[in-house]
Design a protein around this motif. Sequence first.
Motif, PDB file in Angstrom:
ATOM      1  N   ALA A  17       0.832  -1.204   0.000  1.00 26.42           N
ATOM      2  CA  ALA A  17       0.000   0.000   0.000  1.00 26.42           C
ATOM      3  C   ALA A  17       0.867   1.254   0.000  1.00 26.42           C
ATOM      4  O   ALA A  17       0.562   2.235  -0.670  1.00 26.42           O
ATOM      5  CB  ALA A  17      -0.916  -0.004   1.209  1.00 26.42           C
ATOM      6  N   MET A  18       1.953   1.227   0.766  1.00 26.58           N
ATOM      7  CA  MET A  18       2.830   2.390   0.832  1.00 26.58           C
ATOM      8  C   MET A  18       3.616   2.490  -0.463  1.00 26.58           C
ATOM      9  O   MET A  18       4.276   1.544  -0.879  1.00 26.58           O
ATOM     10  CB  MET A  18       3.807   2.250   1.998  1.00 26.58           C
ATOM     11  CG  MET A  18       4.812   3.369   2.108  1.00 26.58           C
ATOM     12  SD  MET A  18       4.070   4.942   2.520  1.00 26.58           S
ATOM     13  CE  MET A  18       3.803   4.698   4.254  1.00 26.58           C
ATOM     14  N   GLY A  19       3.517   3.630  -1.089  1.00 26.08           N
ATOM     15  CA  GLY A  19       4.246   3.849  -2.321  1.00 26.08           C
ATOM     16  C   GLY A  19       3.954   5.223  -2.882  1.00 26.08           C
ATOM     17  O   GLY A  19       3.215   6.015  -2.278  1.00 26.08           O
ATOM     18  N   TYR A  49       9.685   2.657   4.769  1.00 29.19           N
ATOM     19  CA  TYR A  49       8.529   3.544   4.880  1.00 29.19           C
ATOM     20  C   TYR A  49       8.981   4.940   5.293  1.00 29.19           C
ATOM     21  O   TYR A  49       8.567   5.945   4.719  1.00 29.19           O
ATOM     22  CB  TYR A  49       7.521   3.023   5.894  1.00 29.19           C
ATOM     23  CG  TYR A  49       6.707   1.819   5.447  1.00 29.19           C
ATOM     24  CD1 TYR A  49       6.826   1.298   4.169  1.00 29.19           C
ATOM     25  CD2 TYR A  49       5.822   1.218   6.319  1.00 29.19           C
ATOM     26  CE1 TYR A  49       6.080   0.207   3.777  1.00 29.19           C
ATOM     27  CE2 TYR A  49       5.061   0.115   5.929  1.00 29.19           C
ATOM     28  CZ  TYR A  49       5.195  -0.385   4.666  1.00 29.19           C
ATOM     29  OH  TYR A  49       4.451  -1.453   4.274  1.00 29.19           O
ATOM     30  N   ALA A  50       9.838   5.001   6.309  1.00 32.64           N
ATOM     31  CA  ALA A  50      10.335   6.294   6.770  1.00 32.64           C
ATOM     32  C   ALA A  50      11.109   7.003   5.664  1.00 32.64           C
ATOM     33  O   ALA A  50      10.979   8.218   5.485  1.00 32.64           O
ATOM     34  CB  ALA A  50      11.217   6.106   8.005  1.00 32.64           C
ATOM     35  N   GLU A  51      11.888   6.251   4.916  1.00 27.73           N
ATOM     36  CA  GLU A  51      12.657   6.827   3.810  1.00 27.73           C
ATOM     37  C   GLU A  51      11.730   7.388   2.726  1.00 27.73           C
ATOM     38  O   GLU A  51      11.938   8.500   2.229  1.00 27.73           O
ATOM     39  CB  GLU A  51      13.565   5.755   3.221  1.00 27.73           C
ATOM     40  CG  GLU A  51      14.518   6.259   2.174  1.00 27.73           C
ATOM     41  CD  GLU A  51      15.455   5.163   1.703  1.00 27.73           C
ATOM     42  OE1 GLU A  51      15.580   4.994   0.471  1.00 27.73           O
ATOM     43  OE2 GLU A  51      16.057   4.481   2.557  1.00 27.73           O
ATOM     44  N   GLN A  52      10.711   6.621   2.369  1.00 21.30           N
ATOM     45  CA  GLN A  52       9.754   7.085   1.353  1.00 21.30           C
ATOM     46  C   GLN A  52       9.021   8.339   1.813  1.00 21.30           C
ATOM     47  O   GLN A  52       8.861   9.287   1.043  1.00 21.30           O
ATOM     48  CB  GLN A  52       8.729   5.997   1.037  1.00 21.30           C
ATOM     49  CG  GLN A  52       9.280   4.835   0.254  1.00 21.30           C
ATOM     50  CD  GLN A  52       8.218   3.785   0.019  1.00 21.30           C
ATOM     51  OE1 GLN A  52       7.097   4.093  -0.361  1.00 21.30           O
ATOM     52  NE2 GLN A  52       8.571   2.531   0.255  1.00 21.30           N
ATOM     53  N   PRO A  61       9.540  15.351   7.318  1.00 25.97           N
ATOM     54  CA  PRO A  61       9.479  14.372   8.408  1.00 25.97           C
ATOM     55  C   PRO A  61       9.339  15.076   9.751  1.00 25.97           C
ATOM     56  O   PRO A  61       9.875  16.158   9.964  1.00 25.97           O
ATOM     57  CB  PRO A  61      10.802  13.621   8.316  1.00 25.97           C
ATOM     58  CG  PRO A  61      11.664  14.399   7.414  1.00 25.97           C
ATOM     59  CD  PRO A  61      10.810  15.336   6.624  1.00 25.97           C
ATOM     60  N   ALA A  62       8.591  14.468  10.627  1.00 30.04           N
ATOM     61  CA  ALA A  62       8.408  14.973  11.983  1.00 30.04           C
ATOM     62  C   ALA A  62       8.394  13.766  12.904  1.00 30.04           C
ATOM     63  O   ALA A  62       8.494  12.644  12.448  1.00 30.04           O
ATOM     64  CB  ALA A  62       7.091  15.748  12.099  1.00 30.04           C
ATOM     65  N   GLY A  63       8.279  13.982  14.161  1.00 25.64           N
ATOM     66  CA  GLY A  63       8.177  12.860  15.082  1.00 25.64           C
ATOM     67  C   GLY A  63       9.375  12.794  15.999  1.00 25.64           C
ATOM     68  O   GLY A  63      10.155  13.727  16.102  1.00 25.64           O
ATOM     69  N   ASP A  64       9.495  11.661  16.625  1.00 28.43           N
ATOM     70  CA  ASP A  64      10.560  11.503  17.610  1.00 28.43           C
ATOM     71  C   ASP A  64      11.816  10.908  16.997  1.00 28.43           C
ATOM     72  O   ASP A  64      11.856  10.550  15.832  1.00 28.43           O
ATOM     73  CB  ASP A  64      10.067  10.682  18.804  1.00 28.43           C
ATOM     74  CG  ASP A  64       9.637   9.288  18.414  1.00 28.43           C
ATOM     75  OD1 ASP A  64      10.109   8.785  17.388  1.00 28.43           O
ATOM     76  OD2 ASP A  64       8.820   8.707  19.126  1.00 28.43           O
ATOM     77  N   ALA A  65      12.824  10.761  17.802  1.00 27.56           N
ATOM     78  CA  ALA A  65      14.137  10.274  17.351  1.00 27.56           C
ATOM     79  C   ALA A  65      14.152   8.774  17.092  1.00 27.56           C
ATOM     80  O   ALA A  65      15.118   8.260  16.565  1.00 27.56           O
ATOM     81  CB  ALA A  65      15.205  10.651  18.359  1.00 27.56           C
ATOM     82  N   ARG A  66      13.099   8.077  17.479  1.00 25.57           N
ATOM     83  CA  ARG A  66      13.081   6.626  17.271  1.00 25.57           C
ATOM     84  C   ARG A  66      12.916   6.277  15.810  1.00 25.57           C
ATOM     85  O   ARG A  66      13.150   5.168  15.401  1.00 25.57           O
ATOM     86  CB  ARG A  66      11.947   5.986  18.071  1.00 25.57           C
ATOM     87  CG  ARG A  66      12.182   6.069  19.553  1.00 25.57           C
ATOM     88  CD  ARG A  66      11.038   5.447  20.273  1.00 25.57           C
ATOM     89  NE  ARG A  66       9.874   6.334  20.085  1.00 25.57           N
ATOM     90  CZ  ARG A  66       8.679   6.081  20.573  1.00 25.57           C
ATOM     91  NH1 ARG A  66       8.457   4.999  21.252  1.00 25.57           N
ATOM     92  NH2 ARG A  66       7.685   6.920  20.378  1.00 25.57           N
ATOM     93  N   GLY A  67      12.473   7.198  14.971  1.00 23.58           N
ATOM     94  CA  GLY A  67      12.300   6.923  13.548  1.00 23.58           C
ATOM     95  C   GLY A  67      11.030   6.320  13.332  1.00 23.58           C
ATOM     96  O   GLY A  67      10.270   5.888  12.800  1.00 23.58           O
TER      97      GLY A  67
END
Length: 67
Positions: A17-19, A49-52, A61-67
């Motif tokens: 689904a991710m793309g 997913y994070a890279e895409q 990108p936002a969020g925490d340092a955990r990726g």
Amino acid sequence: MHFPDPWWKKRHEKRLAMGPALLDSLARLLVDGGEVFVRTDVEERAAPYAEQLGAHPAREPAGDARG
């Protein structure tokens, strides 16, 4: 976004689904400042997913340092 990804095997990657199409739709539909939260229970999918998401030109990108 929270739904199971039934295509966790390598041979099914074309069905993920991710793309680009999903990310383009999300970028078009989200209001300025909107957020997308992505979860997966397949560890091998988390980094791609994070890279895409981070590479899409319309999103930051936002969020925490955990990726």
